[in-house]
Design a protein around this motif. Structure first.
Motif, PDB file in Angstrom:
ATOM      1  N   THR A 246      48.108  42.308  39.532  1.00 36.66           N
ATOM      2  CA  THR A 246      47.387  41.687  38.630  1.00 36.66           C
ATOM      3  C   THR A 246      47.655  41.600  37.318  1.00 36.66           C
ATOM      4  O   THR A 246      46.831  40.870  36.717  1.00 36.66           O
ATOM      5  N   THR A 247      49.057  41.795  36.985  1.00 36.57           N
ATOM      6  CA  THR A 247      49.242  41.755  35.366  1.00 36.57           C
ATOM      7  C   THR A 247      50.482  40.898  35.641  1.00 36.57           C
ATOM      8  O   THR A 247      51.428  41.296  34.451  1.00 36.57           O
ATOM      9  N   ASN A 331      46.451  35.010  29.314  1.00 35.94           N
ATOM     10  CA  ASN A 331      46.132  35.159  30.649  1.00 35.94           C
ATOM     11  C   ASN A 331      47.195  35.512  31.351  1.00 35.94           C
ATOM     12  O   ASN A 331      48.376  35.532  31.284  1.00 35.94           O
ATOM     13  N   ARG A 334      47.498  36.583  38.903  1.00 33.80           N
ATOM     14  CA  ARG A 334      47.314  37.652  40.112  1.00 33.80           C
ATOM     15  C   ARG A 334      48.240  37.199  41.274  1.00 33.80           C
ATOM     16  O   ARG A 334      48.320  35.915  41.548  1.00 33.80           O
ATOM     17  N   PRO A 353      42.854  34.593  37.284  1.00 42.11           N
ATOM     18  CA  PRO A 353      41.438  34.805  37.375  1.00 42.11           C
ATOM     19  C   PRO A 353      40.767  34.435  36.134  1.00 42.11           C
ATOM     20  O   PRO A 353      39.708  33.955  36.249  1.00 42.11           O
ATOM     21  N   ALA A 354      41.360  34.535  34.975  1.00 40.29           N
ATOM     22  CA  ALA A 354      40.510  34.619  33.679  1.00 40.29           C
ATOM     23  C   ALA A 354      40.625  33.157  33.130  1.00 40.29           C
ATOM     24  O   ALA A 354      40.193  32.937  31.988  1.00 40.29           O
ATOM     25  N   ASP A 356      39.960  29.123  32.273  1.00 38.10           N
ATOM     26  CA  ASP A 356      38.877  28.585  32.032  1.00 38.10           C
ATOM     27  C   ASP A 356      39.037  27.094  32.987  1.00 38.10           C
ATOM     28  O   ASP A 356      40.263  26.886  33.312  1.00 38.10           O
TER      29      ASP A 356
END
Length: 399
Positions: A246-247, A331, A334, A353-354, A356
């Motif tokens: 996820t990073t 951002n 993932r 995921p983050a 916009d």
């Protein structure tokens, strides 16, 4: 001459975005360039059809600066065409010039100049891919018939009558040409009542033709398809996440940055060992074979880091606007692998995921070929720009 075993075992993906017959909102040539190069990174060979390479003005702008007048874009795909990273599939061993001349006689839309066709022949002849036109034509016709028959199942009144008339026309054509069907639609519209039901039914006929046209060539070539994820993939409560990171650096999904990166960097990227492992393992997943999941995840992590470093290296001193986007982008990406515990089918997904809604990120799902309706349906409406950035690679593999 291409080694036949290597060709059959390589990950070949057909790019459906280079398609004038589909409801695909391509905002600009730079927008299309980002999608083309994104999928170059994730395949051994990215395939484009002969008609698509000739008759799609925005693709031509990426190949020739003379075709790019009015477009603020790099016309730099030549090295990828010369090296065979992008290949044009051409009918029955013909040259692109011959295909162009025949289409001009049939008054096909958007036919390019003879000079452009000759230029493209020079770039692609060393890595030619041939398909049988009669096989693709048969696949196109059977696909249109299947999709139109589906539309009659719950239809009534003028809608059903219109679709049945289209079916009768299609069944009588040998071969069936897209332009011929388009001409029939216009003739039928002119002679009809002009009601809303008829207009909508003809639009559905046109979408069915566009969807079948898009699917016919990769089906015959036994290639995967890279497409907008125009329908939601089937959800199942049996799906579980097998592995997840996820990073990861998100630059590889940034359409703006991809659209501005010089093609030489993409050529360098295709030579990275981590990228080779990534493409091979994703290809195994898509074809329903068993990939090495730990290798796949590690390769994705390593390659995304390499790409991020390449963005920084290239844009640091040369592109103030891209550097500003890169510096402001915090951002993370993932990468997840999921499995359906009932069928065993695997899927791999890349997303931010983050992000916009208005941010220019792509996302991607690579799907086992057994998953139905993964790459589009005929009854969808026109896609918006966000839907076009939601990508899927899927499709049956023959060989």
């Amino acid at each position: 001459m291409v080694d036949q075993h290597a060709w059959l075992s390589s990950e070949r993906v057909y790019l459906s975005d280079v398609e004038i017959h589909r409801q695909s909102p391509i905002a600009s040539a730079e927008d299309l360039r980002a999608r083309v190069l994104f999928h170059v990174l994730l395949s051994d060979t990215l395939l484009v059809g002969d008609s698509q390479s000739l008759n799609t003005p925005l693709f031509r702008a990426l190949v020739s600066s003379q075709e790019a007048v009015g477009h603020a874009v790099r016309s730099d795909l030549a090295p990828l065409l010369d090296s065979g990273r992008i290949r044009v599939a051409c009918r029955d061993g013909q040259t692109l010039t011959a295909v162009r001349d025949a289409q001009k006689l049939r008054q096909v839309e958007h036919v390019p100049s003879a000079a452009y066709a000759e230029l493209l022949d020079l770039m692609t002849h060393a890595h030619a891919v041939t398909y049988r036109l009669d096989a693709v034509s048969a696949a196109f016709k059977s696909g249109v018939i299947r999709l139109l028959e589906e539309q009659t199942q719950n239809a009534g009144g003028e809608t059903r009558a219109t679709v049945e008339a289209a079916l009768e026309f299609v069944r009588g054509q040998e071969p069936l040409y897209f332009k011929t069907l388009r001409d029939w639609e216009e003739s039928f519209r002119t002679g009809s009542s002009g009601s809303t039901a008829v207009v909508l039914a003809l639009a559905a006929v046109d979408r069915a033709a566009g969807e079948s046209y898009r699917q016919a060539l990769p089906h015959v070539l036994g290639a995967g398809t890279a497409a907008p994820r125009s329908v939601e993939l089937p959800a199942t409560t049996a799906a579980r996440t097998v592995l997840e990171r996820t990073t990861l650096s998100a630059g590889i999904l940034d359409g703006f940055l991809l659209g501005r990166l010089p093609v030489e960097v993409f050529l360098e990227a295709t030579e990275q060992p981590s990228r080779s492992v990534l493409v091979r393992q994703l290809g195994l997943l898509r074809r329903g074979s068993q990939p090495d999941l730990s290798q796949l995840v590690e390769a994705m992590a390593e390659f995304s880091t390499w790409m991020q470093e390449a963005f920084v290296r290239v844009f640091r001193d040369t592109d103030e606007r891209a550097r500003a986007v890169l510096d402001g982008n915090q951002n993370l990406m993932r990468f997840a692998i999921s499995q359906d515990s009932l069928t065993g089918a695997l899927g791999a997904g890349l997303d931010v995921p983050a992000a916009d809604e208005d941010e220019d990120y792509l996302d991607l799902q690579v799907v086992d070929r057994s998953v139905p309706a993964a790459d589009g349906a005929a009854d969808i409406g026109e896609l918006d720009a966000r839907q076009m950035r939601q990508r899927v690679i899927t499709g049956a593999y023959v060989g």
